[in-house]
Scaffold this motif. Structure first.
Motif, PDB file in Angstrom:
ATOM      1  N   SER A 157     -11.080  13.785  -1.836  1.00 50.66           N
ATOM      2  CA  SER A 157     -10.622  12.393  -1.743  1.00 50.66           C
ATOM      3  C   SER A 157      -9.225  12.331  -1.144  1.00 50.66           C
ATOM      4  O   SER A 157      -8.400  13.218  -1.363  1.00 50.66           O
ATOM      5  N   LYS A 158      -8.990  11.276  -0.400  1.00 50.64           N
ATOM      6  CA  LYS A 158      -7.663  10.998   0.151  1.00 50.64           C
ATOM      7  C   LYS A 158      -7.096   9.772  -0.561  1.00 50.64           C
ATOM      8  O   LYS A 158      -7.791   9.064  -1.276  1.00 50.64           O
ATOM      9  N   LEU A 159      -5.813   9.516  -0.301  1.00 46.26           N
ATOM     10  CA  LEU A 159      -5.144   8.420  -0.996  1.00 46.26           C
ATOM     11  C   LEU A 159      -5.837   7.085  -0.764  1.00 46.26           C
ATOM     12  O   LEU A 159      -5.967   6.272  -1.673  1.00 46.26           O
ATOM     13  N   ASN A 160      -6.316   6.866   0.457  1.00 45.46           N
ATOM     14  CA  ASN A 160      -6.987   5.606   0.764  1.00 45.46           C
ATOM     15  C   ASN A 160      -8.484   5.793   1.005  1.00 45.46           C
ATOM     16  O   ASN A 160      -9.132   4.971   1.648  1.00 45.46           O
TER      17      ASN A 160
ATOM     18  N   GLU B   5       2.034  -4.522  -1.340  1.00 47.31           N
ATOM     19  CA  GLU B   5       1.035  -3.541  -0.904  1.00 47.31           C
ATOM     20  C   GLU B   5       0.808  -2.472  -1.972  1.00 47.31           C
ATOM     21  O   GLU B   5      -0.327  -2.064  -2.231  1.00 47.31           O
ATOM     22  N   SER B   6       1.892  -2.057  -2.609  1.00 45.00           N
ATOM     23  CA  SER B   6       1.778  -1.005  -3.627  1.00 45.00           C
ATOM     24  C   SER B   6       0.968  -1.460  -4.828  1.00 45.00           C
ATOM     25  O   SER B   6       0.131  -0.708  -5.350  1.00 45.00           O
ATOM     26  N   VAL B   7       1.188  -2.687  -5.286  1.00 44.25           N
ATOM     27  CA  VAL B   7       0.452  -3.153  -6.456  1.00 44.25           C
ATOM     28  C   VAL B   7      -1.018  -3.360  -6.120  1.00 44.25           C
ATOM     29  O   VAL B   7      -1.909  -3.065  -6.929  1.00 44.25           O
ATOM     30  N   LYS B   8      -1.316  -3.839  -4.903  1.00 45.23           N
ATOM     31  CA  LYS B   8      -2.713  -4.037  -4.505  1.00 45.23           C
ATOM     32  C   LYS B   8      -3.448  -2.702  -4.415  1.00 45.23           C
ATOM     33  O   LYS B   8      -4.579  -2.564  -4.889  1.00 45.23           O
ATOM     34  N   GLU B   9      -2.787  -1.698  -3.813  1.00 47.14           N
ATOM     35  CA  GLU B   9      -3.419  -0.384  -3.672  1.00 47.14           C
ATOM     36  C   GLU B   9      -3.586   0.279  -5.038  1.00 47.14           C
ATOM     37  O   GLU B   9      -4.582   0.953  -5.286  1.00 47.14           O
ATOM     38  N   PHE B  10      -2.591   0.093  -5.904  1.00 48.60           N
ATOM     39  CA  PHE B  10      -2.668   0.654  -7.249  1.00 48.60           C
ATOM     40  C   PHE B  10      -3.916   0.137  -7.954  1.00 48.60           C
ATOM     41  O   PHE B  10      -4.713   0.909  -8.513  1.00 48.60           O
TER      42      PHE B  10
ATOM     43  N   PHE C  66      -9.485  -6.893  -9.679  1.00 53.54           N
ATOM     44  CA  PHE C  66      -8.380  -6.122  -9.134  1.00 53.54           C
ATOM     45  C   PHE C  66      -7.981  -6.529  -7.720  1.00 53.54           C
ATOM     46  O   PHE C  66      -7.131  -5.894  -7.111  1.00 53.54           O
ATOM     47  N   SER C  67      -8.591  -7.583  -7.192  1.00 50.18           N
ATOM     48  CA  SER C  67      -8.260  -7.997  -5.828  1.00 50.18           C
ATOM     49  C   SER C  67      -7.187  -9.074  -5.801  1.00 50.18           C
ATOM     50  O   SER C  67      -6.735  -9.470  -4.738  1.00 50.18           O
ATOM     51  N   VAL C  68      -6.783  -9.557  -6.963  1.00 49.78           N
ATOM     52  CA  VAL C  68      -5.759 -10.608  -7.024  1.00 49.78           C
ATOM     53  C   VAL C  68      -4.689 -10.232  -8.032  1.00 49.78           C
ATOM     54  O   VAL C  68      -4.848  -9.317  -8.812  1.00 49.78           O
ATOM     55  N   HIS C  69      -3.593 -10.989  -8.002  1.00 51.88           N
ATOM     56  CA  HIS C  69      -2.500 -10.715  -8.921  1.00 51.88           C
ATOM     57  C   HIS C  69      -2.636 -11.476 -10.231  1.00 51.88           C
ATOM     58  O   HIS C  69      -1.955 -11.175 -11.191  1.00 51.88           O
ATOM     59  N   ILE C  70      -3.448 -12.492 -10.236  1.00 48.59           N
ATOM     60  CA  ILE C  70      -3.591 -13.308 -11.444  1.00 48.59           C
ATOM     61  C   ILE C  70      -4.764 -12.774 -12.249  1.00 48.59           C
ATOM     62  O   ILE C  70      -5.893 -12.745 -11.790  1.00 48.59           O
TER      63      ILE C  70
ATOM     64  N   LYS D  20       9.866 -11.061  -5.772  1.00 45.43           N
ATOM     65  CA  LYS D  20       8.486 -10.630  -5.534  1.00 45.43           C
ATOM     66  C   LYS D  20       8.216  -9.295  -6.228  1.00 45.43           C
ATOM     67  O   LYS D  20       7.163  -9.085  -6.834  1.00 45.43           O
ATOM     68  N   GLU D  21       9.179  -8.385  -6.132  1.00 52.33           N
ATOM     69  CA  GLU D  21       9.019  -7.073  -6.776  1.00 52.33           C
ATOM     70  C   GLU D  21       8.932  -7.222  -8.296  1.00 52.33           C
ATOM     71  O   GLU D  21       8.123  -6.553  -8.947  1.00 52.33           O
ATOM     72  N   LEU D  22       9.743  -8.105  -8.846  1.00 53.98           N
ATOM     73  CA  LEU D  22       9.702  -8.343 -10.291  1.00 53.98           C
ATOM     74  C   LEU D  22       8.357  -8.914 -10.715  1.00 53.98           C
ATOM     75  O   LEU D  22       7.786  -8.514 -11.744  1.00 53.98           O
ATOM     76  N   ASP D  23       7.834  -9.845  -9.912  1.00 59.94           N
ATOM     77  CA  ASP D  23       6.528 -10.435 -10.231  1.00 59.94           C
ATOM     78  C   ASP D  23       5.412  -9.397 -10.111  1.00 59.94           C
ATOM     79  O   ASP D  23       4.444  -9.424 -10.875  1.00 59.94           O
ATOM     80  N   ASN D  24       5.546  -8.466  -9.167  1.00 63.21           N
ATOM     81  CA  ASN D  24       4.564  -7.383  -9.054  1.00 63.21           C
ATOM     82  C   ASN D  24       4.581  -6.496 -10.301  1.00 63.21           C
ATOM     83  O   ASN D  24       3.536  -6.080 -10.796  1.00 63.21           O
ATOM     84  N   CYS D  25       5.785  -6.231 -10.786  1.00 63.46           N
ATOM     85  CA  CYS D  25       5.911  -5.423 -12.008  1.00 63.46           C
ATOM     86  C   CYS D  25       5.277  -6.159 -13.187  1.00 63.46           C
ATOM     87  O   CYS D  25       4.580  -5.550 -14.012  1.00 63.46           O
TER      88      CYS D  25
END
Length: 465
Positions: free
Chosen positions: A115-118, A174-179, A212-216, A277-282
């Protein structure tokens, strides 16, 4: 050594029939010209089985030797971390013996760790593991399933650890979506491997993609998905470990965002917006951690307290309007601050709810432990219950005696002062009469005065008693 090598299965043993060269391994036919062009040096001399039959039965000894040789090569390749070569050898075995469960299992391991990262291959690997379990002898199915689960769990933790490291340094969109997207194939793979009859695995996979495709995140919906996945056989600890990694990534990402903004000597409005934005991602990742695994009260409280810190930091953030500005005038609007304060209040409310649940759970667990102990020590409990009953009866008896004595003492205290006072008054009257009598005696009535004085002294002693 030059040999004809089959283009389909890489077999090197051929038989000639009707002017055609026929691969003894897969049965593919080649013309003489084609066979000539297929001649090449063969580096590995593996005894290819010859599919000659006697009364329709394949010669088993040669065949098993062929499979064993390829399995040895496949295991050596896997030990050397050559996953591509491992899969190639396993495919050769499967082409010849589709029910070789050892080849299917080793193929699954090779696929998983290529497996690769993506390009997570958990689902593909799970299908190979499932084949291995299906074809394995009954006495080995449980062991193989456990090993496959461990492989997928290790792959999951390796992938999540990488995502954790990336997000902790770059908590961007991008990081939170990929995570979160990484979790889909991992959980899908576990679902494929452990799916049981009556469980709609496609429904679970679709639900996971939506979640997992959205932030909410919808708490109730996410918990429902997790329950479905657990019913498919995925262990709870799998989700717990994933949630712990997500929580750590969010906390580390928050520290990064906070530190980067605080160290800017002249932050401008774009810096503030990026940090928000970074805080909201966290915050989103912390919510995902809470929803991904149930009933880890300490972790959930830590996540919620971190969310409160995130909101408080956001409320206090200030920036310059532009690089040339001298005053920090850019900050959240009053409405935006109030919204974040409402989030803080909501987090505090949830913390209180969790603490109450934790206390109730602790009490239930304590009661369960006590009940379990006495169920195993019934004879001891019966003796103690009997002793307790006797002591309770004795206590009641003593209590009745004490009550009776107190009643008698109370009555005695009520009567005694009345009787005693009357007697004292009578003695005082006697003393008074004797005193008057003594005063009337003449000068020479010494003896009688002395006798009356002694009598008065005696009576005065009775009064003082």
């Amino acid at each position: 050594m030059k040999k004809i090598v089959c283009e389909l299965c890489d077999g090197t043993e051929f038989a000639k029939a009707d002017g055609m060269f026929v691969c003894s391994n897969c049965g593919t036919k080649y013309s003489a010209e084609e066979a000539k062009n297929m001649m090449r040096d063969v580096e590995v001399d593996v005894a290819t089985p010859v599919k000659t039959t006697v009364a329709g039965v394949t010669q088993g000894n040669n065949n098993q030797q062929y499979v064993d040789n390829l399995l040895l090569l496949a295991n050596n390749a896997y030990s050397a971390k050559n996953n591509e070569e491992t899969e190639k050898y396993c495919n050769k075995i499967i082409e010849y013996d589709v029910m070789c469960y050892k080849a299917w299992f080793l193929k699954g391991k090779a696929i998983a760790w290529s497996s690769k990262l993506n390009n997570n291959k958990s689902v593909e690997a799970a299908h190979s593991f499932k084949k291995a379990v299906d074809f394995a002898p009954d006495e080995e199915k449980k062991s193989l399933t456990d090993q496959a689960i461990d492989e997928l769990k290790h792959l999951c933790m390796a992938s999540v650890s990488i995502r954790q490291d990336v997000f902790s340094k770059y908590p961007d969109d991008e990081s939170v979506k990929e995570f979160l997207a990484d979790l889909v194939p991992l959980i899908e793979g576990m679902t494929v491997l452990l799916s049981t009859e009556g469980i709609d695995t496609n429904s679970i996979k679709d639900s996971l993609r939506n979640v997992f495709s959205v932030h909410i995140f919808n708490r109730q919906f996410m918990r429902s998905v997790m329950r479905e996945a657990e019913s498919a056989g995925i262990p709870k600890e799998f989700f717990s470990q994933v949630a712990q990694r997500m929580a750590l990534a969010a906390m580390e990402g928050f520290c990064t965002a906070m530190t980067n903004f605080s160290h800017k000597k002249h932050p401008i409005s774009s810096d503030l917006e990026e940090t928000l934005k970074e805080l909201d991602n966290c915050g989103a990742l912390l919510e995902a951690a809470i929803y991904t695994s149930d009933n880890d009260y300490d972790r959930d409280i830590t996540c919620l307290k971190t969310k409160i810190q995130i909101e408080e930091f956001a409320i206090d953030m200030k920036a310059y309007e532009k690089p040339s500005s001298e005053r920090m005038e850019i900050q959240l609007t009053g409405e935006a601050k109030n919204l974040r304060r409402e989030r803080i209040s909501y987090c505090n409310e949830r913390i209180r709810e969790i603490e109450n649940k934790a206390r109730e759970k602790a009490e239930e667990e304590k009661k369960t432990r006590i009940d379990a102990y006495w169920s195993e020590h019934a004879e001891e409990k019966a003796k103690l219950d009997s002793k307790l009953k006797k002591l309770s009866e004795k206590k009641d008896e003593i209590s009745r005696e004490i009550t009776d004595i107190n009643t008698r003492l109370k009555n005695a205290e009520t009567d005694e002062p009345v009787a005693s006072q009357v007697e004292k008054d009578r003695i005082k009257e006697q003393i008074k009469a004797l005193t008057n009598r003594k005063s009337k005696l003449g000068l020479f009535a010494v003896k009688e005065k002395k006798q009356i004085g002694e009598e008065i002294s005696s009576l005065e002693g009775d009064v003082c008693t």
